[in-house]
Scaffold this motif. Structure first.
Motif, PDB file in Angstrom:
ATOM      1  N   ILE A  45       1.012  -0.933  -0.064  1.00 49.81           N
ATOM      2  CA  ILE A  45       0.042  -0.085   0.180  1.00 49.81           C
ATOM      3  C   ILE A  45       0.891   1.247   0.061  1.00 49.81           C
ATOM      4  O   ILE A  45       0.734   2.013  -0.758  1.00 49.81           O
ATOM      5  N   CYS A  48       2.792   1.906  -3.194  1.00 52.90           N
ATOM      6  CA  CYS A  48       1.973   2.228  -4.341  1.00 52.90           C
ATOM      7  C   CYS A  48       1.589   3.701  -4.104  1.00 52.90           C
ATOM      8  O   CYS A  48       1.766   4.452  -5.230  1.00 52.90           O
ATOM      9  N   CYS A  49       1.194   4.180  -2.973  1.00 53.73           N
ATOM     10  CA  CYS A  49       0.991   5.626  -2.653  1.00 53.73           C
ATOM     11  C   CYS A  49       2.057   6.522  -2.946  1.00 53.73           C
ATOM     12  O   CYS A  49       1.812   7.425  -3.448  1.00 53.73           O
ATOM     13  N   LYS A  52       2.962   6.778  -6.507  1.00 53.15           N
ATOM     14  CA  LYS A  52       1.880   7.760  -7.339  1.00 53.15           C
ATOM     15  C   LYS A  52       1.981   9.174  -6.709  1.00 53.15           C
ATOM     16  O   LYS A  52       1.117  10.014  -7.387  1.00 53.15           O
ATOM     17  N   TYR A  54       0.708  10.235  -4.016  1.00 49.01           N
ATOM     18  CA  TYR A  54      -0.182  10.944  -3.059  1.00 49.01           C
ATOM     19  C   TYR A  54       0.147  11.091  -1.648  1.00 49.01           C
ATOM     20  O   TYR A  54       1.189  10.228  -0.986  1.00 49.01           O
ATOM     21  N   CYS A  57      -3.657   7.066   0.696  1.00 47.86           N
ATOM     22  CA  CYS A  57      -4.527   6.411  -0.298  1.00 47.86           C
ATOM     23  C   CYS A  57      -6.083   7.346  -0.196  1.00 47.86           C
ATOM     24  O   CYS A  57      -6.747   7.105  -1.301  1.00 47.86           O
ATOM     25  N   CYS A  60      -6.445   8.898  -3.622  1.00 49.56           N
ATOM     26  CA  CYS A  60      -6.469   8.153  -4.924  1.00 49.56           C
ATOM     27  C   CYS A  60      -7.939   7.940  -5.451  1.00 49.56           C
ATOM     28  O   CYS A  60      -8.816   7.395  -4.843  1.00 49.56           O
ATOM     29  N   ILE A  63      -9.600   4.223  -5.316  1.00 53.21           N
ATOM     30  CA  ILE A  63      -9.532   3.535  -3.781  1.00 53.21           C
ATOM     31  C   ILE A  63     -10.740   2.571  -3.593  1.00 53.21           C
ATOM     32  O   ILE A  63     -10.423   1.573  -2.997  1.00 53.21           O
ATOM     33  N   CYS A  66      -9.732  -0.624  -5.357  1.00 54.48           N
ATOM     34  CA  CYS A  66      -8.141  -1.206  -5.268  1.00 54.48           C
ATOM     35  C   CYS A  66      -8.090  -2.130  -4.199  1.00 54.48           C
ATOM     36  O   CYS A  66      -8.594  -2.432  -3.047  1.00 54.48           O
ATOM     37  N   ALA A  68      -5.634  -3.876  -2.732  1.00 54.65           N
ATOM     38  CA  ALA A  68      -4.415  -3.822  -1.896  1.00 54.65           C
ATOM     39  C   ALA A  68      -5.365  -3.074  -0.497  1.00 54.65           C
ATOM     40  O   ALA A  68      -5.187  -3.695   0.622  1.00 54.65           O
ATOM     41  N   ILE A  69      -5.957  -2.139  -0.706  1.00 54.11           N
ATOM     42  CA  ILE A  69      -6.369  -1.425   0.219  1.00 54.11           C
ATOM     43  C   ILE A  69      -7.623  -1.875   1.164  1.00 54.11           C
ATOM     44  O   ILE A  69      -7.835  -1.923   2.272  1.00 54.11           O
TER      45      ILE A  69
HETATM   46  S1  SF4 Z   1      -5.673   3.206  -2.959  1.00 54.02           S
HETATM   47 FE1  SF4 Z   1      -4.773   1.364  -3.852  1.00 54.02          FE
HETATM   48  S2  SF4 Z   1      -4.062   2.100  -5.795  1.00 54.02           S
HETATM   49 FE2  SF4 Z   1      -4.762   3.958  -4.736  1.00 54.02          FE
HETATM   50  S3  SF4 Z   1      -2.667   4.665  -3.669  1.00 54.02           S
HETATM   51 FE3  SF4 Z   1      -3.611   3.348  -2.325  1.00 54.02          FE
HETATM   52  S4  SF4 Z   1      -2.538   1.352  -2.628  1.00 54.02           S
HETATM   53 FE4  SF4 Z   1      -2.434   2.582  -4.431  1.00 54.02          FE
END
Ligand code: SF4
Ligand code: SF4
Length: 113
Positions: A45, A48-49, A52, A54, A57, A60, A63, A66, A68-69
């Protein structure tokens, strides 16, 4: 503002004991300064965050779909639901309002009014 101390998943590092006693470095601290290397992080998590760009999350747009989260929030244990609540609060009211509440906690999660 302590957005840096909000974990990507919604855990609040600043009031979490292992963070303020120095046994945990926190979720995001040090990656922007080069003190820590995101390629060595284990939490998918967080990876990825941060990759990207952010703050958490909560920023995002993916979300809700997603895995993973959502798997993380669905885990057995009170704290996972509280981290989800934090993320939902941030999505609704923003980081500033979240920090006003979270800075009074004594843990990585806490109560809302
Ligand atoms: S919600 Fe999922 S895709 Fe979005 S930043 Fe978090 S881990 Fe990554
Ligand atoms: S579980 Fe992952 S995203 Fe959440 S605070 Fe820990 S390292 Fe950060």
């Amino acid at each position: 503002m302590s957005i840096k101390e909000i974990g990507c998943c919604g855990a609040y590092c600043k009031t979490c004991k292992p963070f303020y006693t120095g046994t945990c470095k926190g979720c995001k601290i040090g990656y922007d300064t080069g003190d820590r290397d995101i390629s060595k992080a284990r939490c998918k998590i967080k990876i990825c965050c941060i990759v990207k760009g952010y703050d958490s999350c909560a920023d995002c747009p993916e979300i809700e779909t997603c895995p993973a989260i959502m798997e993380f929030y669905g885990k057995n244990g009170y704290k996972y639901g509280k981290y989800q609540q934090a993320t939902e609060f941030i999505r609704e009211y923003g980081y500033e309002e979240f920090l006003k509440i979270a800075n009074n906690w004594t843990n990585a999660y806490g109560k809302y009014k």
